[in-house]
Design an enzyme around this catalytic site. Structure first.
Site, PDB file in Angstrom:
ATOM      1  N   GLU A  22       0.815  -1.226   0.000  1.00  9.26           N
ATOM      2  CA  GLU A  22       0.000   0.000   0.000  1.00  9.26           C
ATOM      3  C   GLU A  22       0.847   1.275   0.000  1.00  9.26           C
ATOM      4  O   GLU A  22       0.536   2.240   0.701  1.00  9.26           O
ATOM      5  CB  GLU A  22      -0.960   0.007   1.201  1.00  9.26           C
ATOM      6  CG  GLU A  22      -1.902  -1.181   1.256  1.00  9.26           C
ATOM      7  CD  GLU A  22      -2.854  -1.256   0.071  1.00  9.26           C
ATOM      8  OE1 GLU A  22      -3.241  -0.192  -0.449  1.00  9.26           O
ATOM      9  OE2 GLU A  22      -3.196  -2.384  -0.345  1.00  9.26           O
ATOM     10  N   VAL A  23       1.906   1.287  -0.792  1.00 10.82           N
ATOM     11  CA  VAL A  23       2.740   2.493  -0.892  1.00 10.82           C
ATOM     12  C   VAL A  23       2.525   3.239  -2.213  1.00 10.82           C
ATOM     13  O   VAL A  23       3.118   4.298  -2.419  1.00 10.82           O
ATOM     14  CB  VAL A  23       4.242   2.168  -0.724  1.00 10.82           C
ATOM     15  CG1 VAL A  23       4.532   1.702   0.692  1.00 10.82           C
ATOM     16  CG2 VAL A  23       4.707   1.142  -1.738  1.00 10.82           C
ATOM     17  N   GLY A  59       5.448   7.470  -3.639  1.00  8.41           N
ATOM     18  CA  GLY A  59       4.181   6.994  -4.177  1.00  8.41           C
ATOM     19  C   GLY A  59       3.005   7.915  -3.969  1.00  8.41           C
ATOM     20  O   GLY A  59       2.030   7.849  -4.736  1.00  8.41           O
ATOM     21  N   LYS A  80       1.870  -8.203 -14.169  1.00 10.33           N
ATOM     22  CA  LYS A  80       1.721  -8.468 -12.734  1.00 10.33           C
ATOM     23  C   LYS A  80       1.944  -9.952 -12.520  1.00 10.33           C
ATOM     24  O   LYS A  80       1.083 -10.772 -12.857  1.00 10.33           O
ATOM     25  CB  LYS A  80       0.317  -8.070 -12.269  1.00 10.33           C
ATOM     26  CG  LYS A  80       0.063  -8.271 -10.776  1.00 10.33           C
ATOM     27  CD  LYS A  80       0.669  -7.158  -9.947  1.00 10.33           C
ATOM     28  CE  LYS A  80       0.259  -7.297  -8.486  1.00 10.33           C
ATOM     29  NZ  LYS A  80       0.814  -6.202  -7.660  1.00 10.33           N
ATOM     30  N   ALA A  84      -0.494  12.517  -4.018  1.00  5.92           N
ATOM     31  CA  ALA A  84      -1.532  11.719  -3.371  1.00  5.92           C
ATOM     32  C   ALA A  84      -2.853  11.922  -4.110  1.00  5.92           C
ATOM     33  O   ALA A  84      -3.184  13.031  -4.538  1.00  5.92           O
ATOM     34  CB  ALA A  84      -1.666  12.135  -1.910  1.00  5.92           C
TER      35      ALA A  84
END
Length: 242
Positions: A17-18, A178, A42, A205
């Site tokens: 979650e970064v 990030g 992925k 963000a």
């Protein structure tokens, strides 16, 4: 075409979650704007039981790379190897992943390979039965790595540990923040100054919630030329951001 990274490039993180997925999308968007053929791979997608879009789906919505591919998917929101075992599914084998990524390298200028969690999270198994990690994948591919880091407290230690692990494996690496806050505090500016020698970008963000067209137009401004962006002066960037 600018003189940026080509071939396979790993996108990993200092933790989960970064912002790896949004950073992957930003790099894809900037590279395509520079005229490159881009694929996103992925290796191990987890948490599919929720019905939420996978990471490749999110990147495709934001950046529309030429190719998006998930190699293995598992229902539980765990590390890929653990998720495979819990679901009693076949773990992803290292050289299956390597071969699949090399197939995309043959057809594209840039192949972004998004890991899961941090650098040393167990992704699957080797033919020997030993676990492998994103770090092992980088070594096998001879690929550099983008390390996605937090902006706030704790990031310097986590980032230094990740970069040290990559350096020990002779994997070239750079850092992208990030999620740069809309109202940065002193800790964010101090961290930025420490990270600048290794910094390749800073994504704002909330960028993942942008309209895709706005995202694609904005992405080059968040990244340095190594990642096909136009950000070449962190002092000027800081003055504008501040």
């Amino acid at each position: 075409m600018t003189n940026g990274w080509t071939g396979a490039v790993l996108v990993t993180g200092t933790d989960t979650e970064v912002g790896k997925t949004v950073v992957t999308a930003a790099i894809a968007a900037a590279a395509q704007a520079a005229g490159l053929r881009v694929a996103v791979v992925k290796p191990g997608q987890t948490g599919t039981a929720t019905g939420d879009p996978g990471d490749v789906d999110s990147v495709t919505r934001l950046a529309a790379p030429l190719t998006g591919r998930t190699l293995a998917a598992y229902p539980d929101p765990l590390a890929p190897l653990a998720a495979a075992r819990v679901a009693e599914l076949e773990p992803l084998e290292l050289y299956t992943a390597v071969d699949a990524i090399r197939e995309e390298v043959d057809k594209h200028d840039l192949v972004l390979v998004e890991g899961a969690g941090g650098l040393l999270v167990p992704m699957g198994l080797r033919p020997s039965g030993e676990p492998w990690t994103v770090a092992d994948l980088a070594v096998s591919l001879g690929a550099p790595a983008v390390v996605v880091a937090r902006a706030g407290l704790g990031t310097l230690n986590h980032t230094a540990l990740t970069l040290e692990a990559l350096e020990r494996r002779a994997v070239p690496a750079g850092v992208v923040i990030g999620a740069w806050p809309t109202q940065p505090e002193l800790v964010h500016w101090l961290n930025l100054s420490e990270l600048v020698p290794n910094l390749l970008g800073a994504v704002p963000a909330g960028a993942g919630a942008m309209d895709p067209g706005v995202f694609r137009r904005s992405a080059p401004g968040w990244l340095t030329p190594a990642l096909y962006g136009v950000l070449d002066d962190w002092r000027a960037w800081a003055e504008e951001s501040g």
